[in-house]
Motif scaffolding. Sequence first.
Motif, PDB file in Angstrom:
ATOM      1  N   LEU A   1      50.380  36.339 -50.382  1.00 53.68           N
ATOM      2  CA  LEU A   1      51.230  36.080 -51.532  1.00 53.68           C
ATOM      3  C   LEU A   1      52.543  36.860 -51.491  1.00 53.68           C
ATOM      4  O   LEU A   1      53.381  36.692 -52.381  1.00 53.68           O
ATOM      5  CB  LEU A   1      50.490  36.445 -52.831  1.00 53.68           C
ATOM      6  CG  LEU A   1      49.228  35.642 -53.141  1.00 53.68           C
ATOM      7  CD1 LEU A   1      48.610  36.143 -54.445  1.00 53.68           C
ATOM      8  CD2 LEU A   1      49.534  34.160 -53.237  1.00 53.68           C
ATOM      9  N   MET A   2      52.727  37.694 -50.477  1.00 47.26           N
ATOM     10  CA  MET A   2      53.955  38.476 -50.392  1.00 47.26           C
ATOM     11  C   MET A   2      55.172  37.553 -50.334  1.00 47.26           C
ATOM     12  O   MET A   2      55.167  36.567 -49.592  1.00 47.26           O
ATOM     13  CB  MET A   2      53.926  39.367 -49.146  1.00 47.26           C
ATOM     14  CG  MET A   2      52.935  40.503 -49.225  1.00 47.26           C
ATOM     15  SD  MET A   2      53.491  41.756 -50.390  1.00 47.26           S
ATOM     16  CE  MET A   2      52.147  42.938 -50.275  1.00 47.26           C
ATOM     17  N   PRO A   3      56.213  37.845 -51.123  1.00 48.08           N
ATOM     18  CA  PRO A   3      57.392  36.959 -51.144  1.00 48.08           C
ATOM     19  C   PRO A   3      58.309  37.120 -49.944  1.00 48.08           C
ATOM     20  O   PRO A   3      59.380  36.510 -49.910  1.00 48.08           O
ATOM     21  CB  PRO A   3      58.105  37.378 -52.437  1.00 48.08           C
ATOM     22  CG  PRO A   3      57.710  38.780 -52.643  1.00 48.08           C
ATOM     23  CD  PRO A   3      56.317  38.924 -52.108  1.00 48.08           C
TER      24      PRO A   3
ATOM     25  N   ASP B   1      61.937  44.364 -44.887  1.00 44.56           N
ATOM     26  CA  ASP B   1      60.787  43.695 -45.482  1.00 44.56           C
ATOM     27  C   ASP B   1      60.665  44.023 -46.968  1.00 44.56           C
ATOM     28  O   ASP B   1      59.679  43.672 -47.590  1.00 44.56           O
ATOM     29  CB  ASP B   1      59.501  44.063 -44.758  1.00 44.56           C
ATOM     30  CG  ASP B   1      59.229  45.568 -44.798  1.00 44.56           C
ATOM     31  OD1 ASP B   1      60.159  46.327 -45.154  1.00 44.56           O
ATOM     32  OD2 ASP B   1      58.111  45.988 -44.468  1.00 44.56           O
ATOM     33  N   ARG B   2      61.657  44.698 -47.520  1.00 39.82           N
ATOM     34  CA  ARG B   2      61.698  44.988 -48.950  1.00 39.82           C
ATOM     35  C   ARG B   2      62.649  43.998 -49.618  1.00 39.82           C
ATOM     36  O   ARG B   2      63.871  44.168 -49.547  1.00 39.82           O
ATOM     37  CB  ARG B   2      62.133  46.437 -49.181  1.00 39.82           C
ATOM     38  CG  ARG B   2      61.117  47.457 -48.672  1.00 39.82           C
ATOM     39  CD  ARG B   2      61.769  48.830 -48.507  1.00 39.82           C
ATOM     40  NE  ARG B   2      60.771  49.850 -48.199  1.00 39.82           N
ATOM     41  CZ  ARG B   2      60.274  50.076 -46.981  1.00 39.82           C
ATOM     42  NH1 ARG B   2      60.683  49.331 -45.968  1.00 39.82           N
ATOM     43  NH2 ARG B   2      59.381  51.012 -46.781  1.00 39.82           N
TER      44      ARG B   2
ATOM     45  N   LEU C   1      63.813  35.906 -48.747  1.00 36.79           N
ATOM     46  CA  LEU C   1      62.835  35.620 -49.797  1.00 36.79           C
ATOM     47  C   LEU C   1      62.103  34.330 -49.447  1.00 36.79           C
ATOM     48  O   LEU C   1      62.731  33.279 -49.255  1.00 36.79           O
ATOM     49  CB  LEU C   1      63.533  35.482 -51.153  1.00 36.79           C
ATOM     50  CG  LEU C   1      62.634  35.098 -52.334  1.00 36.79           C
ATOM     51  CD1 LEU C   1      61.620  36.203 -52.609  1.00 36.79           C
ATOM     52  CD2 LEU C   1      63.461  34.816 -53.582  1.00 36.79           C
ATOM     53  N   LEU C   2      60.783  34.420 -49.377  1.00 40.74           N
ATOM     54  CA  LEU C   2      59.945  33.262 -49.085  1.00 40.74           C
ATOM     55  C   LEU C   2      59.394  32.709 -50.381  1.00 40.74           C
ATOM     56  O   LEU C   2      58.720  33.418 -51.141  1.00 40.74           O
ATOM     57  CB  LEU C   2      58.807  33.654 -48.142  1.00 40.74           C
ATOM     58  CG  LEU C   2      57.820  32.554 -47.764  1.00 40.74           C
ATOM     59  CD1 LEU C   2      58.527  31.431 -47.012  1.00 40.74           C
ATOM     60  CD2 LEU C   2      56.679  33.126 -46.925  1.00 40.74           C
TER      61      LEU C   2
ATOM     62  N   GLY D   1      70.046  31.986 -44.300  1.00 44.15           N
ATOM     63  CA  GLY D   1      68.753  32.562 -43.958  1.00 44.15           C
ATOM     64  C   GLY D   1      68.188  33.488 -45.004  1.00 44.15           C
ATOM     65  O   GLY D   1      67.232  34.234 -44.728  1.00 44.15           O
ATOM     66  N   ILE D   2      68.726  33.454 -46.216  1.00 46.74           N
ATOM     67  CA  ILE D   2      68.268  34.359 -47.268  1.00 46.74           C
ATOM     68  C   ILE D   2      67.082  33.784 -48.017  1.00 46.74           C
ATOM     69  O   ILE D   2      66.143  34.510 -48.371  1.00 46.74           O
ATOM     70  CB  ILE D   2      69.434  34.663 -48.237  1.00 46.74           C
ATOM     71  CG1 ILE D   2      70.542  35.404 -47.490  1.00 46.74           C
ATOM     72  CG2 ILE D   2      68.955  35.478 -49.437  1.00 46.74           C
ATOM     73  CD1 ILE D   2      71.799  35.616 -48.304  1.00 46.74           C
ATOM     74  N   ILE D   3      67.080  32.498 -48.285  1.00 47.38           N
ATOM     75  CA  ILE D   3      65.990  31.836 -49.006  1.00 47.38           C
ATOM     76  C   ILE D   3      65.309  30.849 -48.079  1.00 47.38           C
ATOM     77  O   ILE D   3      65.968  29.990 -47.455  1.00 47.38           O
ATOM     78  CB  ILE D   3      66.503  31.123 -50.261  1.00 47.38           C
ATOM     79  CG1 ILE D   3      66.849  32.144 -51.349  1.00 47.38           C
ATOM     80  CG2 ILE D   3      65.463  30.146 -50.797  1.00 47.38           C
ATOM     81  CD1 ILE D   3      67.289  31.528 -52.654  1.00 47.38           C
TER      82      ILE D   3
END
Length: 536
Positions: free
Chosen positions: A281-283, A374-375, A391-392, A442-444
């Motif tokens: 579930l990590m974004p 990764d933050r 952000l995924l 490549g941000i979202i």
Amino acid sequence: MVAVFNKDLLSWYLIALKLNEVVVAGISNHESPSSRRSTESQEQQLQSIVQNQQLQPPDSLQIEVQDEDISINVEEAPKSPGNDEWVISIRDKLNQARKEHVAGPWEKLCIYRMPHYLRDGEDKAFIPQTVALGPYHHGRRRLRHMDHHKWRALHHILKRKKQDICTYIEAVKELEEKARACYEGTISLSSNEFVEMMVLDGCFILEVFRGAVRGFMNLGYSRNDPIFAMRGSMHSIQRDMIMIENQIPLFILDRLYGIQSCEPDQNADVAKLALRFFDPLMPTDEPLTLTEKNKLESSLVTSTFDPLADLGGLHCLDVFRRSLLRVGPKPPPKVWMKKWSHVSRVAVKRRQQLIHCVTELKEAGVKFERRKTDRFWDIKFKNGILSIPRLLIHDGTGSLFLNLIAFEQCHVDCTNDITSYVIFMDNLINFPADVSHLHYRGIIEHWLGNDAEVCDLFNRLCQEVVFDINDSYLSDLSEQINRYYDRRWNTWRASLTHKYFNNPWATISFIAAFLLLVLTFAQTFYTVYSYYRPMS
């Protein structure tokens, strides 16, 4: 001589005198028919007087009839409002509030219901769809089918560990009062029902954690098990277990895990299992090289927060949130704000809170790039470049952020870092074109249908959020972006770049036109110069 100043008491005094006459006439020797009729008429007169005046005997009026004597005690007591039914009901409510205040250990409260102002979205975002954990959704009809599988999990644990259920019941019974204090409002379950629910749900959670980490087949479950297998049902359970209304206190899970492992002091093991279980579930799933990780750690000067430490009476949602933040962003204190007037503070708030969208910032010359970390909350702005981590976004991201925001809104000892990040992204994303540009950079990265759904997701999340920009770790960064946006030179330079340098052919054409203009100017200059100063 009797002086009576109260109208009601005076009326009752006269009625008592009339009653005395009736009693005296009634006990006379063998009443005659005429005297009996006279007595009856007097009684009717008394009844009519009482009915017409609608009198109620006061508490201080006492009438005693003993044979032929009548004793009348008339004492006017001060009229108390407590005798009124309305006032009595108010006193009852105050007494109930007093009992709740005395019995309510608010300092242990950590599991809340979703605030009403955040419930405008879909119910699936905060109401479990597969499994109910804890008292809030206990016994819900469409979730009862999971009770059978909870009992199966408990049976597997007792059989595998060769333990008796009484050990679990007695251990949780000792923590019942502390566990009840973690929930908002009054829990209507009886003591036996509450303890049974804690044992059953807690063991189910631990079994799911173990199975996801070690494999369910290694725990004795069939590979075709409808629940205890890593399929779609387990992913649905995963999302339900992260909801704010579907939590079990962490100390309950620690106690149950200690019984199963025969090591009661290993409190951090449950948190470790929870983090590994909720990892999908990590974004963000930014892959970092060893060099990038070392560079990232060296750039973090603050002390590292350990999310696996003893968390007291908190729960899995809080553990997951702390693991997201890790080194929590802390805004610097703004002492100078206290010297300003109230109007100035409001103006500064507006400048910091209203961040322009991606399209408008592009026109002002702001560039966007993907930040290698990764933050996902670690956003930077320098020299007109806004660096945002990847952000995924998937189907469960909206529910995840909503429950994290709700927890930050409710818990008093909780920062608003996740809320600050979501509001910042909501300000950046106003149109699908904004999402498209962030995706291009490549941000979202999203798995939704189209960019418009991502835009709607952030707009719904922040629609009714109560937020103070002064507590945001992004307030200074927002102010820097707004100052950069307000410089007209940046806008003019960006406009020139967009119109004449947006592709190689446009750049070549601009350079050719510029050279042609220079040559034309030089030719004109020499022509005019030779006219006024001809060569000898």
